[in-house]
Design a protein around this motif. Structure first.
Motif, PDB file in Angstrom:
ATOM      1  N   GLY A 143       1.757  14.537  46.476  1.00 56.14           N
ATOM      2  CA  GLY A 143       1.981  15.832  45.849  1.00 56.14           C
ATOM      3  C   GLY A 143       3.131  15.854  44.863  1.00 56.14           C
ATOM      4  N   LYS A 144       3.685  14.690  44.534  1.00 55.85           N
ATOM      5  CA  LYS A 144       4.802  14.591  43.597  1.00 55.85           C
ATOM      6  C   LYS A 144       4.358  13.804  42.363  1.00 55.85           C
ATOM      7  CE  LYS A 144       7.652  16.619  46.464  1.00 55.85           C
ATOM      8  NZ  LYS A 144       8.221  17.958  46.198  1.00 55.85           N
ATOM      9  N   VAL A 162       0.351  22.027  32.333  1.00 56.27           N
ATOM     10  CA  VAL A 162      -0.907  21.443  32.804  1.00 56.27           C
ATOM     11  C   VAL A 162      -0.845  19.973  32.422  1.00 56.27           C
ATOM     12  CG1 VAL A 162      -3.414  21.446  32.626  1.00 56.27           C
ATOM     13  CG2 VAL A 162      -2.155  23.612  32.544  1.00 56.27           C
ATOM     14  N   VAL A 163      -0.639  19.121  33.422  1.00 58.56           N
ATOM     15  CA  VAL A 163      -0.301  17.725  33.179  1.00 58.56           C
ATOM     16  C   VAL A 163      -1.493  16.822  33.480  1.00 58.56           C
ATOM     17  CG1 VAL A 163       1.348  15.885  33.681  1.00 58.56           C
ATOM     18  CG2 VAL A 163       2.047  18.281  33.896  1.00 58.56           C
ATOM     19  N   GLY A 168      -6.588  13.122  37.264  1.00 62.95           N
ATOM     20  CA  GLY A 168      -6.983  14.487  36.956  1.00 62.95           C
ATOM     21  C   GLY A 168      -5.861  15.329  36.388  1.00 62.95           C
ATOM     22  N   LEU A 169      -6.057  16.635  36.367  1.00 64.35           N
ATOM     23  CA  LEU A 169      -5.080  17.581  35.833  1.00 64.35           C
ATOM     24  C   LEU A 169      -4.334  18.268  36.968  1.00 64.35           C
ATOM     25  CD1 LEU A 169      -7.109  19.295  32.944  1.00 64.35           C
ATOM     26  CD2 LEU A 169      -5.574  17.326  32.811  1.00 64.35           C
ATOM     27  N   TYR A 170      -3.047  18.445  36.757  1.00 63.09           N
ATOM     28  CA  TYR A 170      -2.187  19.064  37.758  1.00 63.09           C
ATOM     29  C   TYR A 170      -1.384  20.204  37.135  1.00 63.09           C
ATOM     30  CZ  TYR A 170      -3.024  15.177  40.985  1.00 63.09           C
ATOM     31  OH  TYR A 170      -3.602  14.258  41.834  1.00 63.09           O
ATOM     32  N   ALA A 201       3.435  18.986  42.315  1.00 63.91           N
ATOM     33  CA  ALA A 201       2.228  19.107  41.492  1.00 63.91           C
ATOM     34  C   ALA A 201       1.076  19.636  42.326  1.00 63.91           C
ATOM     35  CB  ALA A 201       1.862  17.756  40.877  1.00 63.91           C
ATOM     36  N   ASP A 202       0.354  20.588  41.746  1.00 64.54           N
ATOM     37  CA  ASP A 202      -0.790  21.215  42.402  1.00 64.54           C
ATOM     38  C   ASP A 202      -2.043  20.863  41.610  1.00 64.54           C
ATOM     39  OD1 ASP A 202      -2.400  22.783  43.988  1.00 64.54           O
ATOM     40  OD2 ASP A 202      -1.748  24.694  43.126  1.00 64.54           O
ATOM     41  N   LYS A 203      -2.928  20.062  42.206  1.00 64.80           N
ATOM     42  CA  LYS A 203      -4.092  19.571  41.473  1.00 64.80           C
ATOM     43  C   LYS A 203      -5.117  20.678  41.275  1.00 64.80           C
ATOM     44  CE  LYS A 203      -7.357  15.720  41.240  1.00 64.80           C
ATOM     45  NZ  LYS A 203      -7.889  14.494  41.900  1.00 64.80           N
TER      46      LYS A 203
END
Length: 356
Positions: A143-144, A162-163, A168-170, A201-203
């Motif tokens: 989660g980091k 939005v990374v 994927g995108l987080y 980070a939240d996917k």
């Protein structure tokens, strides 16, 4: 040219009037001279939010108007005409990632704040000097998120990133684990190098390559819409100058060679408009937007480059001076050409998607 509804015509005219009267190029000159990292006037952005422009593509359930991408493109085009600086395009592109791939909780947490203008969001994708979404090394463990993103538009004022990571995108909020360093580009807008060092980070629920490509298509077409506004204004400014400038005892506009050049530019800008509006319409229809987006950005890059070059050349020496506005259009256009894919990138992508 797209056939607009009565509501879209009213929205376009409202944006045109506001940009001309409240945010002319002189307003941008003041922002440039202030040399602040955020690169825009927060009060002007708050006004845009009050007029509903920050929520055009956001559903009514999350505080927006759900008016569509063509409608947003009309606003961005009009703002481009006067170089009105704002994070409206960056936030919309980031919001699209949440709309397309976010959970209900993620949508409810962020979209109302983006729609109200309270939260500035942006995409953090590229890690090098050129657009290459395949060259991603940022990764997430436990989660980091760790990685560095170069030239993040509106990165200096963004509260949400939005990374793009390897899987994927987080969604990453500004704060602990996020370091923002200002980057100076010729357009004097906000561009930052953003370093993520163990940031929470939240996917996004649907965070695969398909989502990433769809989001990047939207960012590219919005950049093309801004370039369309700038190209149209550059043409009008150049034509007005040729009609009043006297050389060799004659008005420049009477020279046939210059008439031919202006006629060619007018035709190219109309082709650019068709491609950009087709890209926006394709997004509104849904489905695969890749070809339409690449065509729009490639044509915008090509014509924007040509028009901004002719803007400087046809103004002669005065076009090179800081006292005149022409240089602002040239510099912003060159930056937008590179954002989300240059001409070569999108030509190659379009050809590949077409089976060549």
């Amino acid at each position: 040219m797209a056939v607009l509804t009565e509501e879209q015509t009213m929205l376009r005219d409202m944006a045109r009037d506001w940009a001309s009267n409240e945010s002319p190029v002189g307003a941008w000159r003041k922002i440039r001279n202030a040399n602040e990292a955020r690169g825009y006037d927060p009060a002007a952005y708050a006004t845009m939010a009050e007029m509903g422009w920050t929520g055009v593509i956001i559903p009514e359930a999350q505080g927006g108007s759900d008016f569509g991408w063509l409608s947003l493109g009309l606003v961005v085009e009009e703002l481009g005409k006067t170089l009105a600086a704002s994070p409206i395009a960056a936030s919309a592109a980031a919001a699209s990632a949440i709309l397309l791939g976010g959970s209900d909780a993620q949508r409810d947490a962020y979209l109302p704040r983006i729609a109200s203008g309270e939260l500035v969001a942006t995409l953090a994708v590229d890690e090098g000097p050129r657009h290459d979404p395949e060259a991603i090394t940022a990764s997430v463990s436990g989660g980091k998120l760790t990685g560095t993103k170069a030239f993040v538009a509106e990165g200096d004022s963004a509260g949400l990133f939005v990374v793009a990571a390897t899987d994927g995108l987080y969604l990453v909020e500004a704060g602990e684990g996020v370091t923002v360093d200002r980057r100076h580009l010729v357009d004097f807008r906000s561009h930052a190098q953003v370093t993520f060092d163990g940031a929470s980070a939240d996917k996004l629920a649907d965070g695969g390559d398909g989502l990433r490509d769809a989001v990047l298509d939207r960012a590219a077409v919005l950049a093309a819409a801004e370039m369309l506004g700038m190209a149209g204004q550059s043409f009008d400014t150049t034509l007005a100058y040729l009609k009043q400038r006297v050389q060799f005892g004659q008005v420049l506009a009477t020279f046939q060679a210059l008439q031919h050049r202006m006629a060619n530019l007018f035709t190219e800008i109309e082709l650019m408009r068709s491609a950009v509006e087709a890209g926006l319409a394709a997004i509104d229809r849904g489905g695969d937007t890749r070809q339409a987006a690449s065509l729009a950005k490639a044509k915008a890059n090509e014509v924007g480059h040509l028009m901004s070059r002719e803007l400087i050349q046809l103004h002669g020496g005065i076009g090179m001076t800081d006292e005149y506005d022409a240089g602002f259009y040239l510099k912003r256009m060159r930056v937008l050409e590179q954002m989300w894919g240059n001409t070569a990138y999108h030509r190659e992508r379009f050809a590949r998607l077409s089976g060549f």
